[in-house]
Design a protein around this motif. Structure first.
Motif, PDB file in Angstrom:
ATOM      1  N   LEU A  24     -27.201  44.592  40.575  1.00 46.32           N
ATOM      2  CA  LEU A  24     -26.248  45.241  41.472  1.00 46.32           C
ATOM      3  C   LEU A  24     -24.821  44.720  41.318  1.00 46.32           C
ATOM      4  N   TYR A  25     -24.677  43.409  41.107  1.00 44.71           N
ATOM      5  CA  TYR A  25     -23.347  42.800  41.073  1.00 44.71           C
ATOM      6  C   TYR A  25     -23.247  41.820  39.910  1.00 44.71           C
ATOM      7  N   PHE A  26     -22.031  41.667  39.410  1.00 45.38           N
ATOM      8  CA  PHE A  26     -21.735  40.692  38.366  1.00 45.38           C
ATOM      9  C   PHE A  26     -20.614  39.798  38.893  1.00 45.38           C
ATOM     10  N   ALA A  27     -20.803  38.488  38.856  1.00 44.61           N
ATOM     11  CA  ALA A  27     -19.807  37.542  39.375  1.00 44.61           C
ATOM     12  C   ALA A  27     -19.300  36.645  38.248  1.00 44.61           C
ATOM     13  N   LEU A  47     -22.855  35.024  37.046  1.00 51.20           N
ATOM     14  CA  LEU A  47     -24.082  35.346  37.763  1.00 51.20           C
ATOM     15  C   LEU A  47     -24.265  36.855  37.801  1.00 51.20           C
ATOM     16  N   VAL A  48     -25.504  37.289  37.665  1.00 51.03           N
ATOM     17  CA  VAL A  48     -25.859  38.673  37.935  1.00 51.03           C
ATOM     18  C   VAL A  48     -26.735  38.658  39.178  1.00 51.03           C
ATOM     19  N   PHE A  49     -26.397  39.503  40.159  1.00 50.64           N
ATOM     20  CA  PHE A  49     -27.156  39.603  41.401  1.00 50.64           C
ATOM     21  C   PHE A  49     -28.056  40.834  41.333  1.00 50.64           C
ATOM     22  N   TYR A  50     -29.358  40.596  41.467  1.00 48.66           N
ATOM     23  CA  TYR A  50     -30.344  41.668  41.433  1.00 48.66           C
ATOM     24  C   TYR A  50     -30.821  41.984  42.844  1.00 48.66           C
ATOM     25  N   GLY A  51     -31.032  43.252  43.132  1.00 51.55           N
ATOM     26  CA  GLY A  51     -31.659  43.648  44.383  1.00 51.55           C
ATOM     27  C   GLY A  51     -33.140  43.332  44.310  1.00 51.55           C
ATOM     28  N   ILE A  52     -33.691  42.781  45.408  1.00 49.54           N
ATOM     29  CA  ILE A  52     -35.117  42.441  45.453  1.00 49.54           C
ATOM     30  C   ILE A  52     -35.739  42.994  46.730  1.00 49.54           C
ATOM     31  N   VAL A  53     -37.047  43.182  46.703  1.00 47.42           N
ATOM     32  CA  VAL A  53     -37.797  43.600  47.888  1.00 47.42           C
ATOM     33  C   VAL A  53     -39.083  42.790  47.976  1.00 47.42           C
ATOM     34  N   PRO A  79     -34.707  37.773  52.177  1.00 49.81           N
ATOM     35  CA  PRO A  79     -33.840  37.810  50.995  1.00 49.81           C
ATOM     36  C   PRO A  79     -33.649  39.242  50.501  1.00 49.81           C
ATOM     37  N   GLU A  80     -32.422  39.531  50.054  1.00 48.25           N
ATOM     38  CA  GLU A  80     -32.090  40.856  49.529  1.00 48.25           C
ATOM     39  C   GLU A  80     -31.581  40.802  48.099  1.00 48.25           C
ATOM     40  N   LEU A  81     -31.066  39.610  47.691  1.00 50.61           N
ATOM     41  CA  LEU A  81     -30.486  39.466  46.360  1.00 50.61           C
ATOM     42  C   LEU A  81     -31.026  38.224  45.674  1.00 50.61           C
TER      43      LEU A  81
END
Length: 95
Positions: A24-27, A47-53, A79-81
């Motif tokens: 979802l996001y790149f930092a 960092l790459v932020f991934y969506g998780i469930v 947790p969401e990311l």
């Protein structure tokens, strides 16, 4: 979509399997200026932020924060990311 299961373990004692959905996001690393300048320590650290469930978690933590005079009690929950150290291979500039 990634759609792979991973086991999470963190400093709060949380241990659970979650499903990684998609990036979802790149930092990128940044210089911080707040009174003094804290330079970038590792220009290659991204960092790459991934969506998780799939995770459930509920707790309180006490946080010392440089922007606040007093410690702050925060609620930590579901947790969401998932942040994953990554390498930037190229950059594309958007118009």
């Amino acid at each position: 979509p990634v759609e792979v299961y991973v086991d999470l373990h963190d400093q709060f004692g949380y241990e659970e399997e979650v499903l990684v959905i998609e990036p979802l996001y790149f930092a990128n690393p940044v210089q911080k200026t707040h009174g003094t300048v804290t330079p970038i320590q590792d220009p290659a650290a991204h960092l790459v932020f991934y969506g998780i469930v799939g995770g459930t978690f509920d707790s309180f933590v006490l946080v010392d924060n440089q922007f606040l005079a007093e410690p702050l009690q925060m609620t930590v929950y579901d947790p969401e990311l998932l942040a994953v150290p990554s390498l930037k291979l190229f950059a594309e500039i958007a118009d």
